[in-house]
Scaffold this motif. Sequence first.
Motif, short mmCIF file in Angstrom:
data_model
loop_
_atom_site.label_atom_id
_atom_site.label_comp_id
_atom_site.label_asym_id
_atom_site.label_seq_id
_atom_site.Cartn_x
_atom_site.Cartn_y
_atom_site.Cartn_z
N ALA A 145 23.15 36.04 48.85
CA ALA A 145 23.80 37.27 50.46
C ALA A 145 22.91 37.31 51.69
O ALA A 145 24.13 37.85 53.20
N GLU A 146 22.04 37.17 51.53
CA GLU A 146 21.07 37.99 52.85
C GLU A 146 20.89 36.06 53.79
O GLU A 146 20.87 36.68 54.72
N ILE A 147 21.41 35.53 53.16
CA ILE A 147 21.57 34.37 54.35
C ILE A 147 22.60 33.63 54.72
O ILE A 147 23.49 34.36 54.62
N ASP A 148 22.97 33.72 56.35
CA ASP A 148 23.52 33.85 56.93
C ASP A 148 24.63 33.40 57.03
O ASP A 148 24.42 32.43 57.00
N GLY A 149 25.91 33.42 57.08
CA GLY A 149 27.56 33.12 56.33
C GLY A 149 27.75 32.46 54.89
O GLY A 149 27.90 31.91 54.38
N VAL A 150 26.45 33.24 53.92
CA VAL A 150 26.72 32.80 52.54
C VAL A 150 27.75 33.90 52.25
O VAL A 150 27.15 35.31 52.49
N TYR A 151 28.59 33.86 51.58
CA TYR A 151 29.64 34.73 50.88
C TYR A 151 29.57 34.99 49.02
O TYR A 151 29.69 33.97 48.99
N ILE A 152 29.56 35.96 48.97
CA ILE A 152 29.44 36.32 47.17
C ILE A 152 30.59 36.73 46.77
O ILE A 152 31.04 37.81 46.95
N PRO A 153 31.46 36.02 46.47
CA PRO A 153 32.46 36.39 46.14
C PRO A 153 32.69 37.77 45.42
O PRO A 153 33.57 39.06 45.30
N ALA A 154 31.33 38.20 44.48
CA ALA A 154 31.56 39.32 42.92
C ALA A 154 31.61 39.81 43.97
O ALA A 154 31.30 41.52 43.30
N HIS A 155 30.72 40.24 45.27
CA HIS A 155 30.40 41.29 45.93
C HIS A 155 31.89 42.47 46.83
O HIS A 155 31.84 43.23 46.98
N PHE A 156 33.19 41.53 46.60
CA PHE A 156 33.87 42.20 47.00
C PHE A 156 35.20 42.06 45.92
O PHE A 156 35.48 41.34 45.39
N ASP A 157 35.76 43.23 45.55
CA ASP A 157 37.48 43.46 44.74
C ASP A 157 38.27 43.35 45.38
O ASP A 157 38.57 44.45 45.55
N PRO A 158 39.68 43.30 45.29
CA PRO A 158 40.51 43.41 46.14
C PRO A 158 41.07 44.36 44.95
O PRO A 158 41.70 44.39 44.31
N GLU A 159 41.71 45.04 45.72
CA GLU A 159 43.32 46.71 45.65
C GLU A 159 44.53 45.42 45.56
O GLU A 159 44.47 45.63 47.25
N TYR A 160 45.57 45.57 45.19
CA TYR A 160 46.63 44.86 45.59
C TYR A 160 48.04 46.40 45.36
O TYR A 160 47.75 47.36 44.72
N SER A 161 48.85 46.42 46.15
CA SER A 161 49.83 47.25 45.67
C SER A 161 51.10 46.40 44.71
O SER A 161 50.96 45.34 44.37
N PRO A 162 51.57 47.39 44.34
CA PRO A 162 52.71 46.88 43.61
C PRO A 162 53.28 45.89 44.13
O PRO A 162 54.15 44.64 42.97
N ASP A 163 53.51 45.56 45.13
CA ASP A 163 55.00 44.63 45.87
C ASP A 163 53.59 42.95 46.07
O ASP A 163 53.98 42.24 46.33
N GLY A 164 52.35 43.54 45.67
CA GLY A 164 51.62 41.98 46.19
C GLY A 164 50.73 41.88 47.00
O GLY A 164 50.11 41.17 47.67
N LYS A 165 50.87 43.40 47.95
CA LYS A 165 49.64 43.32 49.03
C LYS A 165 48.27 43.89 49.24
O LYS A 165 48.29 44.36 47.70
N VAL A 166 47.42 43.03 49.75
CA VAL A 166 46.24 43.79 50.27
C VAL A 166 46.19 45.46 50.33
O VAL A 166 46.73 45.11 51.23
N LEU A 167 45.92 45.84 50.36
CA LEU A 167 45.32 47.44 50.50
C LEU A 167 44.18 47.53 51.22
O LEU A 167 44.26 48.04 52.31
N THR A 168 43.70 47.36 50.46
CA THR A 168 41.89 46.85 50.75
C THR A 168 41.65 45.85 49.67
O THR A 168 41.58 45.34 48.82
N MET A 169 39.73 45.52 50.58
CA MET A 169 39.15 44.50 49.80
C MET A 169 37.85 45.61 49.96
O MET A 169 36.75 45.70 50.61
N HIS A 170 37.65 46.49 49.24
CA HIS A 170 36.47 47.49 48.00
C HIS A 170 34.51 45.97 48.10
O HIS A 170 35.08 44.94 47.27
#
Length: 860
Positions: free
Chosen positions: A193-218
């Motif tokens: 993750a320290e390398i520029d441009g590398v994204y680690i999906p496990a470092h982020f956890d999306p939270e959704y509203s009941p209607d499926g919209k993204v509320l936040t990306m933790h």
Amino acid sequence: MTDRTILSSINRPGRYLGHEYNAVGKDWQSAQIRFALIFPDLYEIGMSHQGLQILYHLLNDREEFLADRCYCPDIDLENMLRQKKTVLTSLESARPLTDFDILGITLPYELCYTNILTILDLARIPLYSRDRDSSFPLLLGGGACSLNPEPVADFFDAILLGDGEEAIIDIAELLAAHKNDQLARKDLLDLLAEIDGVYIPAHFDPEYSPDGKVLTMHRIGGNKDHISRRILHDLNQIDHLKRPLVPNAKIVHDRLGIEVARGCTRGCRFCQAGITYRPVRERKPEKIMELAKDGLAASGFEELALLSLSTGDYSCLEQTLPQLMDSFADRFVSVAMPSMRVGTLTPKIMEQVKRVRKTGFTLAPEAGSERLRRVINKGITEDDLIATCEEAFALGWRVIKFYFMIGLPTETDQDIDAIIQLVRKAMAVQGGGRPGKGKKQITVSVGTFVPKPHTPFQWERQLSVEESTQHIRRLQNGLPTKGCNFRYHSPQISYLEGVFSRGDRRLAKLMELAWQAGARLDGWDEHFDLTRWQKAAELCALNLDDFLRARTMDEILPWQHLQTGVDRQFLQDQLAKAQDEIYTPDCRYHACQKCGLCDFKTLMPIVYNRPDNTAEAAPLSSVAEQSADKVQRQVAGAADSGHFKYMVHYARTGEVCFLGHLEILQIIFRTLRRASIVTNFSQGFNPSPKISFGPALPVGTESLAEFIIMDLPAPLGDMQAIMNRINDKLIPGLRVTGIELHSGKVPQKIGITYSLTLPTKMTETERRKAEEFVASDSFIIGKTRKGKTSQIDIRPLITTFSLEIDGDAEIVQMEMVSASAEPGIKPLEALTQILDLDHERSLQTRIVKTGWHSLDAKKS
């Protein structure tokens, strides 16, 4: 792949052989880090992809790294692997994918996502990252779809955003440095993750509203709230590009590709690549010439393509193209520019392109009306388009392709009708009063607009399948039926592309269920079935239409934590300009448009021939005419050059026997180019080398006695030296065994000897059948071709049929008669009929052609 039974049972086995010229076979044990670079589509698509080849050579150029390739198998091979419980392996090392340290999977387009699951499952690798421990390879994604990888994020350990040339080496070096540290997988991902441009999906956890919209990306790991894409600042490091992989099987883009520039700032508001590949970085003209010279010498390709998002915008094109043509036209190497913009395809450029072959070109007005082109910032007028058509037809082109989109923001029925009117006007063009021979044809291709992430139109809605279908019908009813070929991209496929393009992590389960239900190769019309996806969506309680809806400006988008470097405010401003039909000029030639990407210290547009620094170009028309005349003299051939004919004998052994006749022809042509053997060429629209081939060898048959006859303009020198030179440029499994002067006449009737080795000794029944055949005067079989069955007596065609025992092997020696334009039979077909072999036993039989001799009657 070495299983003869599998290779004999599948379509186009050449896809799976490897052994391409310039493929790298490195010692497995000496490599510290081993990559499998995977393209999740068929070989003919993956081998046409420039990005994978770049990474392949960059990694293999380093002594401590190894990179193999793997492509998605077609459905027939997938089924065969499952039936035989065989794992998917790499091409070069034939190693299971689980043996590698890292699997680098290209994300080229959304409709290939289920192919990733096929590859992982065939490799016996758990689909989800959370289910894999340190005993499995790391999964690294990258490519065009990496700026919204959320639909596949749960399958990947890491995803590289942006350019890969420098980042892939950074990743490999980090893995090598920690190879022996026995780090936990989480700790290794934290380091990546320290390398520029590398994204680690496990470092982020999306939270959704009941209607499926993204509320936040933790953010739940790492220390970066946003991941920015990696940008290569300079394209002029080129050593790794000089040894292009040369396919053995036919591929989509079968040519030498040279990237002249990366990035485009024309500012088309629908174009994702125009944002995600900024800024424009041109390659120096001298580097392009060097790549062309070395790449053609190392490959033998007969066509080179100048690649860019808009090749016509390359600032040095009018100087570089004549140099390329002057250097290679005499060798009958054509130049293609597949990405040309209306207004940049000038008469001077067209004069150059047509000097060897009239490679086709596509014009992309995108929209039919001037108004809608202003909305999308296309920056071309109807007059530009008509003028380009007029010049093309006048210069002899008969076919021009137009590409349009339907469903663009603010589109009305009048805009659809404008497409029809524009095509009719183009068809009425008379070529500047100089109409060429033949009928003109315009191919109109239409696709449904998909609002892509990171574009000004990312907030817009996409048409439904029904709406797209209505627009297509309107076009079908209005376009001319004569001289106009109408094609359209499936609205159903565009619909699913839109779902995944704009989707989030909830789609991973949808993908898994659809794949389990049989979804494969969804980018291919013949395999795509939307109902599978709709049924899977019901099981997931997902409304697929919801992914295509318009988004509000304050809504959090699934890809918002991944950054291209272009400011969000710039995209919003461009959307407002679209609504007001305000043009945004190209920043490479005008003022900076404040997109937020460049700092003008370390990152800025690189354009070598700006208008205020344009060197005067040589007069192109005279150069073109002189070289064109020279080429035509060469094509005419007979008056100016000799005809020295040589028969070249060669062997074809091992897995290369599973290549088809046309594939072998192409390999021979390119080998002779690599060996600098100059042949005479045929005349006509598409000049080709004057080389005659012997009878086509059945796929799967090896041979010690193949031949070609070359027609050369000058005699050869030292035959042994020529043989060595050709053999040095051949792929494994092909070898020249002799060269001799020849009359050039190919025998019309020949006797061919074969050696057929059965997998086990004959049964008593088979031995009795063999004896009965030898004793017979006639042996009638039914032969089916193209659905029709005819009766043929094969006994007169087989003049010798004898048995030999070599240890545990039983060998049938057979001589067969082959006459031009007369019915014949393949040796394995004959043996199967004579001995009544079962299918499996037949497939396991090895066939070797051992010799041939002429049976033509000698004239007295």
